[in-house]
Write a protein that holds these residues in place. Structure first.
Motif, mmCIF file in Angstrom:
data_model
loop_
_atom_site.group_PDB
_atom_site.id
_atom_site.type_symbol
_atom_site.label_atom_id
_atom_site.label_comp_id
_atom_site.label_asym_id
_atom_site.label_seq_id
_atom_site.Cartn_x
_atom_site.Cartn_y
_atom_site.Cartn_z
ATOM 1 N N CYS A 30 71.976 44.156 46.985
ATOM 2 C CA CYS A 30 71.947 44.518 48.589
ATOM 3 C C CYS A 30 73.106 44.085 49.125
ATOM 4 C CB CYS A 30 70.797 43.808 49.156
ATOM 5 S SG CYS A 30 69.230 44.039 48.440
ATOM 6 N N ILE A 31 73.468 42.785 49.025
ATOM 7 C CA ILE A 31 74.508 42.416 49.994
ATOM 8 C C ILE A 31 75.897 42.924 49.540
ATOM 9 C CG2 ILE A 31 75.901 40.181 50.413
ATOM 10 C CD1 ILE A 31 73.195 38.612 50.170
ATOM 11 N N ILE B 90 61.023 45.748 53.850
ATOM 12 C CA ILE B 90 62.100 46.212 54.756
ATOM 13 C C ILE B 90 62.866 47.307 54.540
ATOM 14 C CG2 ILE B 90 63.890 44.648 54.242
ATOM 15 C CD1 ILE B 90 62.921 45.546 57.820
ATOM 16 N N THR B 91 63.065 47.597 53.094
ATOM 17 C CA THR B 91 63.803 48.832 52.875
ATOM 18 C C THR B 91 63.311 49.920 52.856
ATOM 19 O OG1 THR B 91 63.769 47.984 50.594
ATOM 20 C CG2 THR B 91 65.942 47.450 51.515
ATOM 21 N N GLY B 92 62.124 49.807 52.637
ATOM 22 C CA GLY B 92 61.243 51.022 52.801
ATOM 23 C C GLY B 92 61.088 51.591 54.314
ATOM 24 N N ALA B 93 61.277 50.552 55.174
ATOM 25 C CA ALA B 93 61.227 51.218 56.570
ATOM 26 C C ALA B 93 62.269 52.258 56.846
ATOM 27 C CB ALA B 93 61.436 49.810 57.655
ATOM 28 N N GLU B 94 63.421 51.918 56.347
ATOM 29 C CA GLU B 94 64.523 53.082 56.909
ATOM 30 C C GLU B 94 65.378 52.950 55.675
ATOM 31 O OE1 GLU B 94 66.611 52.037 60.352
ATOM 32 O OE2 GLU B 94 67.972 53.687 59.877
ATOM 33 N N PRO B 95 64.938 53.879 54.750
ATOM 34 C CA PRO B 95 65.691 53.963 53.263
ATOM 35 C C PRO B 95 67.210 54.341 53.362
ATOM 36 C CG PRO B 95 63.567 55.064 53.054
ATOM 37 C CD PRO B 95 63.633 54.914 54.610
ATOM 38 N N GLY B 96 67.783 53.570 52.720
ATOM 39 C CA GLY B 96 69.454 54.018 52.821
ATOM 40 C C GLY B 96 70.003 53.355 53.903
#
Lengths: 321, 319
Positions: free
Chosen positions: A121-122, A69-75
C-alpha cells in the motif's frame, strides 16, 4: 479556540484524557466507526497541513479500519495509505519491544504478512503521490518495520523534510526508526533529536528531545527486565543536571521560543515537557505546563494512565515553594 | 471548547447474555429435556447438522434428571442409538456432579465410588453406540472425555481422538477435550498440550479449531504467575495469530459456534493488551452475543470491553 484556564471547583472528580485534540477529530473517528467515508474524507481533506496530518493519524489508529477502507473508494490513494498505516499499527502490537523482543513463530508469520501488505500500500502511494508528506511519514515507519538499512530510513526522512520540514509525525517516526529496539542506537536518537531541534526553532519539533529521553529510559528499563511485560520506567532518570539542561534548552527552542505558535498539536508538546520537568524536579516550569494542560488537554501519552498523571501533578504542586 | 462527551456506547443495560446462541432449537431442546418430553427432544436432535448436534448434545448431557427417564426410552426404542448416546453423555456429566470440580484431594471415598460407577455406565453405553454405529462422532467425543476421567493410558486417549477426527476433522468440543486430556493436571504435559494445540491449529486453518491455542495458554498461565503471562508478547501474539488462522481466516465461514470464539478470543486478547484485534471482536460481539464464558458476568465483560476500547482510542499511543 484555547480555553487556557477553566477553574473548576470539582477537583475531587478525576479528570479524563482528552481523546482528541479538536472537535473534527472526534467527528472523524465517529464517522470512521460508522464507516461513513463521505464525512471522513471531508474532514481528512483539511487545508492546514499540520491539522491534516493529525487527522490522518486519527484515521490510521482506528481499529479494524484496514479491513474495509480500501473498499470505500477503490483505487484512491488516501484509503490505500490509511490501510497501510493501520496494518503497521496492528503489526506493532505484536512487537512492543521491536526487533529485540520475543515473538512466537505464528505471530512472526502474521507480522510478516501484515508488514508486506502495508508495504504494498505505502510503496504504491509514495510512487503515485511523491509530494505527499504523510505518505513519506508512513514510508519511514515502514522502513523500520521491514528492517531496512538505516541509510534507506534516512533517505525517506529527507524526502519528507523536503516537503514539510517540521512535520511532527514524520519526525516521531524517524526518531523511532533510530531507537535501539528497531536496530538503531540511543546515540543516534539523541543526535537526531538535538539536530532537528536546532534546525526547527519555534516549532513542536524540539519536543523530540523529551521523546528521546523517554525512549532511552524505556530502553534502559527493557535491558534491565527484558522479560517483564509490566516493567516500569525509573523516574529518577530525569534528575541529573545534564538531562534537565538538555530539556531546558529544548523547551527554549520550542514552546518558550518567541516564534512558537500554539496549534492543534501543542498539547502533545506540553504533556511531554510536563512529564520530563515534573520528574526532573523542575517544579515551577512543570507547574506552568500543568496549568496550561488543565483538565482538558491531558493526553494519554506519556502518562499512560490518569492516576500517574495526577501523581506527577501532585508531586509538582507539593514541591512548589 | 466543544463539549466533552462520555462515550455513547456506555449503555450497558442493553448487554444481555443469551445462553442458547439465539438458537431456537437449543432453547426448545432445553425446555423439552426439563419437561421430559422425549418426542420433541428427539425431533430436534435428529434434525440437527453435525455442529448443532454437537452443541445440542451438551444440553442433553448437562440436563438434570435425564438419567432417570432415558432408560425407559432406550427400552421403548431398541433400534435407535440416540437414547443410548444421550444416556452415555449424560452419565459423564452425572459422574462429575458426584465428584465435584475440585482437585482430587477434595473428593471423598464415597464420591469416588459413585464417580467410577457412573463413568463405567457412560463407557458401556458409548461402547454400544460405537458397536452399532461406528461413525457416530458424538460417541467418540464423549469417549475422549472418558479417556482422562477414567485415567486411561495416553495411547487409548489418542486412539479415541483419532477415531473422532476421522469422522469429523474439525470437531471443536472433541479438540477441547483432547487438549484437556493432554494437560499436566490430567497426566499429560505442558509440551504435549502445546504441541497438540499448535499442530491441530495448523492442520485446520479457517475453522474453529485454532481456538485451542488460546485455551492452552489460558491453562498454562496458572503455572506461570497468572494474567501477566498473557501480557507477554510471545503469548498474546500467538493468540492473535490463532484468531487469524480461525475466525479471521479468509476461508472461515461463520456458523453457530462462531460467537463462542469471539468471546474467548476477545477475552484473551484484551487481557493480553492486543487492543486492536480485541476491539474488532468486541464489535462483532456487540450487545447480542455476550456469553457467560469466559467473562463470568456481564459486568466483567463490559469492564474489559470499555477499558480495551478506551486504551485504543487515543492517538499517539506508542507505549
Amino acid at each position: 479556540m484555547w480555553p487556557f484556564k477553566k477553574e473548576s471547583a470539582a477537583e475531587e472528580e478525576a479528570p479524563e484524557f482528552c481523546r482528541f485534540l479538536d472537535e473534527d477529530a472526534e467527528r472523524l473517528r465517529d464517522a470512521l466507526r460508522k464507516r461513513d467515508w463521505e464525512t471522513a474524507r471531508g474532514i481528512l481533506g483539511a487545508t492546514d497541513p499540520e491539522t491534516r496530518s493529525y487527522y490522518f493519524s486519527v484515521a490510521a489508529s482506528t481499529y479494524g479500519i484496514e479491513r474495509w477502507i480500501t473498499g470505500a473508494e477503490p483505487g484512491a490513494a488516501l484509503p490505500l495509505l490509511i490501510r497501510g498505516a493501520a496494518l503497521l499499527t496492528s503489526a506493532w502490537e505484536l512487537r512492543p519491544d521491536g526487533w529485540t523482543g520475543r515473538i512466537s513463530d505464528a505471530a512472526a508469520e502474521l507480522w510478516t504478512r501484515w508488514v508486506s501488505q502495508a508495504a504494498a500500500c505505502i510503496d504504491e502511494v509514495t510512487t503515485r503521490e511523491p509530494g505527499w508528506a504523510d505518505a513519506w511519514t508512513w514510508s519511514i515507519a515502514l522502513s523500520r518495520s521491514l528492517g531496512l538499512p538505516l541509510d534507506e530510513r534516512w533517505r525517506r526522512f529527507h524526502r519528507l523534510i523536503e516537503i514539510e520540514p517540521d512535520h511532527w509525525y514524520g519526525h516521531e517516526q524517524m526518531l523511532l526508526a533510530l531507537t535501539p529496539k528497531w536496530g538503531g542506537s540511543s546515540e543516534a536518537v539523541f543526535d537526531f533529536a538535538r539536530t532537528r531541534a536546532a534546525a526547527c526553532p519555534g516549532t513542536h519539533i524540539p519536543a523530540l528531545v523529551a521523546l528521546a529521553h523517554r525512549e532511552h529510559n524505556a530502553h534502559l528499563s527493557a535491558v534491565r527486565e527484558p522479560d517483564n511485560p509490566d516493567r516500569s520506567l525509573e523516574l529518577t532518570y530525569y534528575e541529573p543536571t545534564e538531562i534537565t539542561d538538555d530539556l531546558w534548552e529544548a523547551a527554549q527552542l520550542s514552546f518558550w521560543h518567541d516564534d512558537y505558535e500554539t496549534t492543534v498539536l501543542t498539547p502533545i508538546v506540553w504533556n511531554n515537557f510536563a512529564y520530563a520537568f515534573a520528574w526532573g524536579d523542575f517544579h515551577k516550569p512543570a507547574w506552568a505546563l500543568f496549568d496550561s494542560i488543565g483538565e482538558d488537554w491531558i493526553t494519554r501519552s506519556p502518562w499512560g494512565d490518569v492516576e500517574f498523571f495526577l501523581r506527577s501533578r501532585d508531586y509538582t504542586r507539593d514541591n512548589l515553594e | 471548547m466543544w463539549p466533552k462527551t462520555r462515550r455513547a456506547d456506555d449503555a450497558d443495560d442493553t448487554v444481555e447474555i443469551n445462553e442458547f446462541l439465539h438458537d431456537e432449537g437449543a432453547r426448545r431442546l432445553s425446555v423439552a429435556l426439563r419437561d421430559r418430553d422425549w418426542p420433541t427432544a428427539r425431533e430436534i436432535l435428529t434434525g440437527a447438522d453435525p455442529e448443532h448436534f454437537m452443541y445440542y448434545m451438551e444440553f442433553a448431557a448437562s440436563a438434570d434428571g435425564v438419567e432417570e427417564w432415558i432408560p425407559d426410552v432406550i427400552r421403548a426404542e431398541p433400534n435407535s442409538t440416540l437414547p443410548l448416546l444421550v444416556r452415555g453423555a449424560r452419565a459423564v456429566y452425572w459422574a462429575w456432579d458426584a465428584r465435584g470440580s475440585g482437585t482430587s484431594d477434595t473428593v471423598s471415598q464415597e464420591q469416588w465410588k459413585i464417580w467410577f460407577q457412573r463413568l463405567k455406565l457412560a463407557e458401556n453405553c458409548l461402547d454400544e453406540v460405537i458397536d452399532r454405529d461406528p461413525g457416530c462422532a458424538e460417541a467418540w467425543h464423549y469417549l475422549v472425555v472418558l479417556g482422562r476421567a477414567r485415567q486411561l493410558p495416553m495411547e487409548e486417549r489418542w486412539h479415541r481422538f483419532n477415531k473422532l477426527i476421522e469422522i469429523d476433522p474439525t470437531h471443536l468440543f472433541g479438540h477441547e477435550q483432547m487438549l484437556n486430556n493432554l494437560m499436566p493436571k490430567w497426566s499429560g504435559s505442558t509440551e504435549a498440550m502445546f504441541d497438540f494445540a499448535r499442530t491441530r491449529a495448523a492442520a485446520c486453518p479457517g475453522t474453529n479449531v485454532p481456538l485451542i491455542v488460546a485455551q492452552a495458554h489460558l491453562e498454562h498461565r496458572w503455572s506461570e504467575g497468572g494474567k501477566a503471562y498473557l501480557r507477554r508478547p510471545e503469548v498474546s501474539g500467538e493468540i492473535c495469530a490463532a484468531a487469524h488462522t480461525s475466525v479471521w481466516h479468509d476461508d472461515y465461514r461463520r456458523s453457530l459456534l462462531t460467537p463462542v470464539l469471539w468471546n474467548h478470543f476477545a477475552y484473551s486478547l484484551s487481557v493480553g493488551r492486543l487492543f486492536r484485534p480485541a476491539n474488532a471482536l468486541f464489535d462483532e460481539i456487540g450487545d447480542e452475543w455476550v456469553r457467560t464464558a469466559p467473562w463470568r458476568s456481564v459486568e466483567r465483560f463490559t469492564e474489559l470491553r470499555d477499558w480495551s476500547r478506551e486504551k485504543d482510542d487515543d492517538t499517539g499511543r506508542d507505549d
